[in-house]
Write an enzyme that holds these catalytic residues in place. Structure first.
Site, PDB file in Angstrom:
ATOM      1  CG  PHE A 239      69.829  57.555  49.832  1.00 28.41           C
ATOM      2  CD1 PHE A 239      68.767  57.218  49.314  1.00 28.41           C
ATOM      3  CD2 PHE A 239      69.870  58.489  51.053  1.00 28.41           C
ATOM      4  CE1 PHE A 239      67.707  57.615  49.847  1.00 28.41           C
ATOM      5  CE2 PHE A 239      68.822  58.806  51.610  1.00 28.41           C
ATOM      6  CZ  PHE A 239      67.351  58.762  51.014  1.00 28.41           C
ATOM      7  CG  ASP A 240      75.116  56.253  43.132  1.00 29.42           C
ATOM      8  OD1 ASP A 240      75.635  54.974  43.362  1.00 29.42           O
ATOM      9  OD2 ASP A 240      75.251  57.007  42.421  1.00 29.42           O
TER      10      ASP A 240
END
Length: 581
Positions: A239-240
């Site tokens: 999850f950037d």
């Protein structure tokens, strides 16, 4: 409704109600939950995920790479990457994180134009699936923002079509003084739209426009993206920039409660679709904030151990392990169902925010100056009071360790290997950047061509040149790859190196950094000790309290340990893994 789907739907409704509290919705949370279940294709035969289950072991090693870190004329880079993995790493690495492989407009992939396509210059979904059939595939979910050249943003400008209401806007006179962000560019970007001028929120750059998750349609769109990635073989979701997801004008807009609830909801969906799929959150924030993304073992399965790179590098540059040891002692053990994702180099720079409160201002300044003297670059951010502050250090890890605070020396290789030997033994799953695996050095040509500090550590190897370098024993590349593979091949055979195995910090002075690992069945103990200085240091075995009735071996060299009251003289930057057998 089945016994499995009904409680799932009720859980989703509860999570949606928490996320969208005080927001007027066009649909009910009941309808949104049903839409999410349909998109994720969750049917009556789903298997509820088992809480506190570890989907990883000591055999898990993740290679971090761009899809085109290695190129070959006449071949798609993803195919070249698969060939490199098969030829050099298949018996060592079982997982690969391919950095964003989608069409993009900037930031080397993190400004996504189309989430549903593979960048044609890299290959195809078939190439992605082929890799996923032989290696656990980790993919980025670039969820905070997308490219200003995306179809969604085009529709925002037109004021109609999918995406026309996907983006967060604010006003120039809004109080945005407390917003936390890692860039110095203006936060708002003026855009002429069919509905007049709008000011879109851009946490990172004006080509990266932030989504407005107050609109459930954005969440639904990302559920569809997640489903496609699962279908293509993705097992690990990164999850950037997740910490910046939710925005509230007048707040700091980082780590907000709604962001944590979105992570929990996405975990519910992903686990229900594939109980063995996992989430790793990328939150480059101070350590105490980073730890919150574990939740109660109900948010991220793994979190990036962002404090490790600056602390470990500082330790090796100063020859003093005080701060690293103090930090390690403060880290809570990861409970079952969670794990640390350890790394010391990546496609980004070495973040300094995670060292705030752990290193003093003077120590941070010294670290920055040393890295600059080794050819590195420094990226900056603007603080609340308008001050420019170092945000990250941009340098290839091999060059970052070419000396100490006193200057360059002859211990570059040994210091580099020591850093990895420490990281490989720590509690957690290790992630190894491909350019560390290859001992790649600073790419000044790419830096000059792109004017992007991070490009210095994003070299692109020509396959023929790489193979020539790896075949030449006079170059360090072959030595680095061989040595790191040997360490990893030793690691993956040790039960005491399970990511959740017990870990205790040892107290062996300032120049010896050590910790003890014990397997979950308590049958194996490993004492991991590194000389983090440029002078030989004696390790008294009596300090380790080795059990005299057991036989002990040093795993890296394979030497038997005799005479448990003797001393072992550790060369500069030498590491020993002393295990009972």
């Amino acid at each position: 409704m089945s016994a499995h789907i009904e409680p799932l739907k009720n859980k989703l409704i509860q999570q949606l109600s928490t996320i969208y509290e005080n927001i007027i919705l066009k649909q009910s949370t009941d309808e949104i939950a049903e839409t999410l279940i349909d998109i994720m294709r969750l049917t009556d035969d789903i298997t509820p995920p088992q809480p506190f289950t570890n989907h990883w072991s000591e055999t898990d090693i993740v290679l971090i790479t761009y899809g085109d870190s290695i190129i070959k004329a006449g071949q798609k880079p993803l195919q070249t990457l698969k060939g490199f993995l098969d030829n050099h790493l298949k018996d060592t690495i079982n997982s690969v994180h391919i950095l964003p492989f989608f069409p993009y407009s900037s930031d080397d992939g993190f400004s996504v134009i189309d989430y549903s396509s593979v960048n044609e210059s890299l290959g195809s979904w078939q190439d992605i699936t082929e890799i996923s059939q032989h290696y656990q595939l980790m993919s980025d979910l670039v969820i905070n923002h997308c490219s200003s050249r995306s179809a969604w943003f085009d529709n925002f400008i037109k004021g109609e079509g999918p995406g026309h209401d996907f983006f967060f806007t604010a006003q120039l006179d809004d109080d945005l003084s407390t917003v936390v962000r890692p860039r110095t560019s203006p936060l708002l970007k003026a855009v002429a739209t069919g509905k007049g001028q709008k000011f879109v929120w851009c946490t990172f750059s004006h080509d990266q426009v932030d989504f407005d998750f107050r609109n459930p349609a954005v969440l639904i769109a990302f559920a569809s993206i997640i489903r496609q990635y699962l279908d293509s073989g993705v097992k690990i979701f990164r999850f950037d920039a997740i910490a910046f997801l939710w925005k509230i004008v007048g707040r700091d807009c980082i780590n907000l409660p709604q962001t944590h609830e979105v992570v929990r909801l996405l975990r519910t969906l992903i686990e229900s679709a594939d109980p063995k799929a996992i989430i790793i959150t990328e939150t480059n924030v101070p350590n105490t904030q980073n730890l919150t993304y574990f939740g109660n073992a109900n948010e991220a399965h793994g979190i990036y151990n962002f404090s490790l790179p600056p602390l470990l590098i500082n330790t090796l540059l100063t020859g003093n392990c005080t701060h690293l040891k103090r930090w390690l002692m403060s880290m809570p053990p990861s409970q079952d169902g969670t794990m640390y994702f350890n790394f010391i180099a990546s496609h980004d720079g070495i973040g300094l925010r995670p060292a705030e409160g752990l290193l003093s201002h003077t120590e941070l300044d010294s670290l920055v100056q040393t890295i600059e003297s080794f050819g590195g670059k420094i990226s900056w951010r603007t603080t609340d009071n308008g001050e420019q502050k170092a945000y990250e250090m941009n340098i290839a890890l091999y060059d970052a360790l070419q000396g100490t605070v006193a200057g360059k020396d002859q211990w570059n290789f040994e210091r580099f290997i020591c850093a990895h030997a420490i990281m490989f033994a720590l509690e957690g799953v290790p992630g190894v950047y491909i350019h560390s695996m290859l001992g790649t050095q600073n790419d000044y040509n790419k830096l000059a061509n792109t004017h992007n500090n991070r490009a210095i550590n994003r070299h692109r190897w020509d396959e023929d040149e790489l193979e020539t370098a790896l075949a030449d024993s006079s170059l360090h590349h072959e030595k680095v790859l061989t040595t790191l593979k040997s360490l990893l091949n030793t690691r993956i055979k040790q039960r005491a190196f399970h990511p959740n195995a017990t870990q205790f910090t040892l107290h062996l002075g300032l120049q010896l950094f050590g910790f003890w690992r014990q397997s979950q069945n308590r049958k194996q103990s490993i004492f991991c000790v590194s000389n983090i200085s440029d002078k030989p240091v004696a390790l008294p075995l009596s300090e380790l309290n080795l059990i005299v009735t057991q036989a002990w071996v040093e795993l890296i060299s394979g030497d038997q340990i005799y005479g448990l009251t003797q001393e072992i003289m550790l060369s500069p930057y030498q590491t020993v893994w002393i295990s009972n057998v």
